[in-house]
Write a protein that holds these residues in place. Structure first.
Motif, PDB file in Angstrom:
ATOM      1  N   TYR A  13      14.726   0.101 -10.256  1.00 58.40           N
ATOM      2  CA  TYR A  13      13.820   1.219 -10.505  1.00 58.40           C
ATOM      3  C   TYR A  13      14.612   2.314 -11.188  1.00 58.40           C
ATOM      4  N   LEU A  14      13.975   3.032 -12.072  1.00 60.32           N
ATOM      5  CA  LEU A  14      14.628   4.177 -12.696  1.00 60.32           C
ATOM      6  C   LEU A  14      14.687   5.340 -11.722  1.00 60.32           C
ATOM      7  N   GLU A  15      13.647   5.438 -10.909  1.00 56.91           N
ATOM      8  CA  GLU A  15      13.630   6.451  -9.859  1.00 56.91           C
ATOM      9  C   GLU A  15      12.599   6.071  -8.811  1.00 56.91           C
ATOM     10  N   LEU A  16      12.837   6.509  -7.614  1.00 56.92           N
ATOM     11  CA  LEU A  16      11.898   6.376  -6.501  1.00 56.92           C
ATOM     12  C   LEU A  16      11.953   7.682  -5.740  1.00 56.92           C
ATOM     13  N   LYS A  17      10.803   8.236  -5.495  1.00 55.61           N
ATOM     14  CA  LYS A  17      10.769   9.478  -4.726  1.00 55.61           C
ATOM     15  C   LYS A  17      11.175   9.184  -3.286  1.00 55.61           C
ATOM     16  N   LYS A  18      12.152   9.937  -2.799  1.00 57.64           N
ATOM     17  CA  LYS A  18      12.600   9.784  -1.426  1.00 57.64           C
ATOM     18  C   LYS A  18      11.475  10.223  -0.496  1.00 57.64           C
ATOM     19  N   ILE A  19      11.228   9.417   0.525  1.00 62.24           N
ATOM     20  CA  ILE A  19      10.171   9.702   1.487  1.00 62.24           C
ATOM     21  C   ILE A  19      10.815   9.899   2.855  1.00 62.24           C
ATOM     22  N   ASN A  61       0.822  -1.212   0.000  1.00 63.09           N
ATOM     23  CA  ASN A  61       0.000   0.000   0.000  1.00 63.09           C
ATOM     24  C   ASN A  61       0.858   1.264   0.000  1.00 63.09           C
ATOM     25  N   TYR A  62       2.166   1.083   0.092  1.00 62.00           N
ATOM     26  CA  TYR A  62       3.092   2.210   0.211  1.00 62.00           C
ATOM     27  C   TYR A  62       4.138   2.153  -0.891  1.00 62.00           C
ATOM     28  N   SER A  63       4.865   3.212  -1.006  1.00 63.14           N
ATOM     29  CA  SER A  63       5.978   3.264  -1.949  1.00 63.14           C
ATOM     30  C   SER A  63       7.019   2.206  -1.576  1.00 63.14           C
ATOM     31  N   PRO A  64       7.658   1.600  -2.575  1.00 69.36           N
ATOM     32  CA  PRO A  64       8.760   0.675  -2.286  1.00 69.36           C
ATOM     33  C   PRO A  64       9.881   1.339  -1.486  1.00 69.36           C
ATOM     34  N   TYR A  65       9.900   2.650  -1.462  1.00 67.51           N
ATOM     35  CA  TYR A  65      10.932   3.358  -0.696  1.00 67.51           C
ATOM     36  C   TYR A  65      10.806   3.069   0.796  1.00 67.51           C
ATOM     37  N   LYS A  66       9.578   2.883   1.273  1.00 66.43           N
ATOM     38  CA  LYS A  66       9.383   2.546   2.689  1.00 66.43           C
ATOM     39  C   LYS A  66      10.008   1.188   3.007  1.00 66.43           C
ATOM     40  N   MET A 112      22.640  -5.636  10.961  1.00 62.61           N
ATOM     41  CA  MET A 112      23.544  -6.692  10.518  1.00 62.61           C
ATOM     42  C   MET A 112      24.993  -6.214  10.592  1.00 62.61           C
ATOM     43  N   LYS A 113      25.226  -5.000  10.119  1.00 66.74           N
ATOM     44  CA  LYS A 113      26.590  -4.454  10.146  1.00 66.74           C
ATOM     45  C   LYS A 113      27.099  -4.307  11.577  1.00 66.74           C
ATOM     46  N   ILE A 114      26.244  -3.848  12.477  1.00 65.84           N
ATOM     47  CA  ILE A 114      26.620  -3.722  13.887  1.00 65.84           C
ATOM     48  C   ILE A 114      27.096  -5.067  14.420  1.00 65.84           C
ATOM     49  N   ARG A 115      26.443  -6.146  13.972  1.00 69.62           N
ATOM     50  CA  ARG A 115      26.778  -7.492  14.455  1.00 69.62           C
ATOM     51  C   ARG A 115      27.909  -8.145  13.666  1.00 69.62           C
ATOM     52  N   GLY A 116      28.469  -7.419  12.726  1.00 72.96           N
ATOM     53  CA  GLY A 116      29.619  -7.943  12.001  1.00 72.96           C
ATOM     54  C   GLY A 116      29.295  -8.665  10.701  1.00 72.96           C
ATOM     55  N   TYR A 117      28.052  -8.612  10.258  1.00 70.50           N
ATOM     56  CA  TYR A 117      27.681  -9.220   8.975  1.00 70.50           C
ATOM     57  C   TYR A 117      27.923  -8.209   7.861  1.00 70.50           C
ATOM     58  N   HIS A 118      28.013  -8.712   6.647  1.00 67.60           N
ATOM     59  CA  HIS A 118      28.338  -7.855   5.508  1.00 67.60           C
ATOM     60  C   HIS A 118      27.302  -8.021   4.396  1.00 67.60           C
ATOM     61  N   PRO A 119      26.145  -7.361   4.543  1.00 70.73           N
ATOM     62  CA  PRO A 119      25.165  -7.451   3.462  1.00 70.73           C
ATOM     63  C   PRO A 119      25.723  -6.847   2.180  1.00 70.73           C
ATOM     64  N   ASP A 120      25.315  -7.385   1.065  1.00 69.36           N
ATOM     65  CA  ASP A 120      25.759  -6.883  -0.242  1.00 69.36           C
ATOM     66  C   ASP A 120      25.460  -5.388  -0.329  1.00 69.36           C
ATOM     67  N   GLU A 121      26.482  -4.610  -0.628  1.00 71.17           N
ATOM     68  CA  GLU A 121      26.351  -3.151  -0.690  1.00 71.17           C
ATOM     69  C   GLU A 121      25.300  -2.691  -1.703  1.00 71.17           C
ATOM     70  N   SER A 122      25.013  -3.512  -2.695  1.00 68.53           N
ATOM     71  CA  SER A 122      24.010  -3.151  -3.706  1.00 68.53           C
ATOM     72  C   SER A 122      22.661  -2.853  -3.072  1.00 68.53           C
ATOM     73  N   TRP A 123      22.334  -3.556  -1.966  1.00 70.91           N
ATOM     74  CA  TRP A 123      21.032  -3.367  -1.320  1.00 70.91           C
ATOM     75  C   TRP A 123      20.911  -2.013  -0.630  1.00 70.91           C
ATOM     76  N   PHE A 124      22.014  -1.297  -0.463  1.00 77.26           N
ATOM     77  CA  PHE A 124      21.956   0.026   0.155  1.00 77.26           C
ATOM     78  C   PHE A 124      21.521   1.104  -0.852  1.00 77.26           C
ATOM     79  N   ASP A 125      21.315   0.705  -2.082  1.00 78.63           N
ATOM     80  CA  ASP A 125      20.785   1.587  -3.130  1.00 78.63           C
ATOM     81  C   ASP A 125      19.275   1.375  -3.188  1.00 78.63           C
ATOM     82  N   PRO A 126      18.479   2.423  -2.947  1.00 76.74           N
ATOM     83  CA  PRO A 126      17.021   2.252  -2.933  1.00 76.74           C
ATOM     84  C   PRO A 126      16.444   1.782  -4.269  1.00 76.74           C
TER      85      PRO A 126
END
Length: 120
Positions: free
Chosen positions: A85-91, A44-49, A61-75
């Motif tokens: 996505y070509l674009e997502l409005k920042k919320i 019901n919400y933007s994928p940005y949420k 995860m990072k605090i606990r020493g895990y290393h999630p793929d950096e790609s996921w830090f891109d919205p």
């Protein structure tokens, strides 16, 4: 499929935290808009949420020493099998991120964990 109440993220045991990461990856990718009773509200919400929520999980995860793929830090990223996505409005992030994550939902999540033998 479940998104734990965000107040529980820092308290989740390893298995649930890593499972939450996988869940977020799936929902951000091919799982987007695929109905499932416990997460339908997300659509019901933007994928940005969902990105904001996933960021909370990955930061823990990072605090606990895990290393999630950096790609996921891109919205805009949706995984290797989905076009970004070509674009997502920042919320602006709200607290909670999802209004459905209220006190009742928090208690429901705690009960669910308790049934698994996890007391938080």
């Amino acid at each position: 499929m479940r998104l734990w109440h965000e107040a529980l993220i820092e308290k989740l045991p390893r298995a649930q935290l890593l499972g939450q990461h996988r869940e977020c990856c799936a929902l951000r990718g091919k799982g987007w808009a695929k109905k499932h009773s416990t997460v339908n509200y997300v659509f019901n919400y933007s994928p940005y949420k969902l990105f904001q929520y996933h960021l909370e999980v990955m930061n823990e995860m990072k605090i606990r020493g895990y290393h999630p793929d950096e790609s996921w830090f891109d919205p805009l990223y949706r995984g290797q099998k989905c076009e970004a996505y070509l674009e997502l409005k920042k919320i602006t992030q709200t607290l909670p991120i999802y209004p459905e994550h209220n006190e009742s939902y928090l208690e429901s999540c705690r009960e669910n964990l308790k049934e698994k033998g996890i007391i938080i």
